[in-house]
Design a protein around this motif. Structure first.
Motif, short mmCIF file in Angstrom:
data_model
loop_
_atom_site.label_atom_id
_atom_site.label_comp_id
_atom_site.label_asym_id
_atom_site.label_seq_id
_atom_site.Cartn_x
_atom_site.Cartn_y
_atom_site.Cartn_z
N LEU A 30 0.86 -1.18 0.00
CA LEU A 30 0.00 0.00 0.00
C LEU A 30 0.89 1.23 0.00
CD1 LEU A 30 -2.88 1.34 0.50
CD2 LEU A 30 -2.19 1.38 2.90
N GLY A 31 0.57 2.19 -0.84
CA GLY A 31 1.31 3.45 -0.87
C GLY A 31 0.36 4.63 -0.98
N PHE A 32 0.92 5.81 -0.91
CA PHE A 32 0.14 7.04 -1.00
C PHE A 32 0.81 7.97 -2.00
CE2 PHE A 32 -0.65 5.19 3.09
CZ PHE A 32 -2.02 5.32 3.25
N ASN A 33 -0.01 8.62 -2.82
CA ASN A 33 0.52 9.52 -3.84
C ASN A 33 0.79 10.93 -3.34
OD1 ASN A 33 0.78 7.91 -6.21
ND2 ASN A 33 -1.45 7.85 -6.35
N THR A 34 0.06 11.38 -2.31
CA THR A 34 0.22 12.76 -1.86
C THR A 34 0.23 12.86 -0.34
OG1 THR A 34 -2.17 13.11 -2.08
CG2 THR A 34 -0.82 13.82 -3.92
N TYR A 35 0.80 13.96 0.12
CA TYR A 35 0.85 14.28 1.55
C TYR A 35 0.38 15.72 1.72
CZ TYR A 35 2.63 15.07 6.26
OH TYR A 35 2.73 15.38 7.59
N ASP A 36 -0.56 15.93 2.64
CA ASP A 36 -1.07 17.27 2.93
C ASP A 36 -0.32 17.81 4.14
OD1 ASP A 36 -2.85 19.24 4.38
OD2 ASP A 36 -4.01 18.97 2.54
N LYS A 37 0.50 18.84 3.92
CA LYS A 37 1.32 19.40 4.99
C LYS A 37 0.48 20.07 6.07
CE LYS A 37 5.35 20.24 2.11
NZ LYS A 37 6.22 21.26 1.52
N GLU A 38 -0.60 20.73 5.68
CA GLU A 38 -1.43 21.42 6.67
C GLU A 38 -2.07 20.44 7.64
OE1 GLU A 38 -5.28 24.43 7.06
OE2 GLU A 38 -4.73 23.64 5.08
N PHE A 39 -2.66 19.36 7.13
CA PHE A 39 -3.34 18.39 7.98
C PHE A 39 -2.42 17.27 8.46
CE2 PHE A 39 -7.41 19.53 5.52
CZ PHE A 39 -7.69 20.56 6.40
N LYS A 40 -1.21 17.21 7.89
CA LYS A 40 -0.24 16.17 8.23
C LYS A 40 -0.83 14.77 8.03
CE LYS A 40 2.16 19.20 11.36
NZ LYS A 40 2.24 19.69 12.70
N MET A 41 -1.46 14.60 6.86
CA MET A 41 -2.11 13.34 6.52
C MET A 41 -1.86 13.02 5.05
SD MET A 41 -5.65 13.68 8.59
CE MET A 41 -5.79 12.02 9.17
N TYR A 42 -2.07 11.76 4.71
CA TYR A 42 -1.83 11.26 3.36
C TYR A 42 -3.13 11.16 2.59
CZ TYR A 42 2.64 10.09 5.39
OH TYR A 42 3.86 10.17 6.01
N GLN A 43 -3.00 11.21 1.26
CA GLN A 43 -4.16 11.08 0.37
C GLN A 43 -3.81 10.20 -0.81
OE1 GLN A 43 -4.84 15.48 -0.07
NE2 GLN A 43 -6.97 14.82 0.07
N ASN A 44 -4.85 9.81 -1.53
CA ASN A 44 -4.73 9.04 -2.77
C ASN A 44 -3.92 7.76 -2.60
OD1 ASN A 44 -6.14 11.08 -4.32
ND2 ASN A 44 -4.32 12.32 -4.05
N PRO A 45 -4.44 6.85 -1.76
CA PRO A 45 -3.74 5.57 -1.59
C PRO A 45 -3.81 4.72 -2.85
CG PRO A 45 -5.87 5.46 -0.53
CD PRO A 45 -5.70 6.88 -1.03
N PHE A 46 -2.84 3.84 -2.98
CA PHE A 46 -2.83 2.92 -4.11
C PHE A 46 -2.32 1.56 -3.64
CE2 PHE A 46 1.24 5.16 -4.16
CZ PHE A 46 2.16 4.12 -4.22
N ILE A 47 -2.67 0.54 -4.40
CA ILE A 47 -2.14 -0.81 -4.21
C ILE A 47 -1.05 -0.99 -5.24
CG2 ILE A 47 -2.65 -3.28 -4.35
CD1 ILE A 47 -4.01 -1.96 -1.96
#
Length: 139
Positions: A30-47
């Motif tokens: 599992l990976g993530f394509n983006t990171y949101d610096k303001e919320f300190k969370m990841y988005q757009n997961p992928f297999i």
């Protein structure tokens, strides 16, 4: 000039967040394509399977994750992943942050969300690859 470029490159690499790739099984991760610096969370997961990335169908691109797999089923076919809605609500005068914590069961082989949950996120996988919360089979 070279010193300035090396210094700028060093500073940039220290501020850029490395995106995690988490093992699920020998073949899948599992990976993530983006990171949101303001919320300190990841988005757009992928297999990822055999070096190729696959978008997880049904995981909204506006949703966030803390970047961890919550649970992996014993047969490695399913994972539980957080699915957090977070953003600002504005009424023209005030701006208020909201957050709604949910989780999803992802079928790793089909690369899609198969179950959305809120109250049952604290469950666990049993030996029969069923997601249970207390004595209740949820999935």
């Amino acid at each position: 000039m070279t010193f300035l470029l090396l210094t700028a490159s060093s500073i940039f690499s220290q501020t850029k967040k490395k995106l995690p790739v988490l093992p699920i099984s020998q073949s899948y991760s599992l990976g993530f394509n983006t990171y949101d610096k303001e919320f300190k969370m990841y988005q757009n997961p992928f297999i990822m399977n055999k070096g190729k990335k696959y978008k997880i169908q049904g995981y909204g691109s506006a949703n966030y994750s803390e970047g961890e797999i919550l649970e992996i089923s014993p047969n490695k076919r399913f994972i539980v992943l957080d699915h957090i809605s977070k953003g600002y609500v504005e009424d023209g005068i005030n701006r208020k942050l909201y957050e709604n914590y949910m989780c999803v069961i992802v079928d790793v082989f089909k690369k899609k969300v198969v179950k959305y949950m809120q109250g049952d996120c604290s469950g666990s996988w049993n030996k029969d690859n069923k997601w249970v919360n207390g004595d209740e089979v949820i999935f």
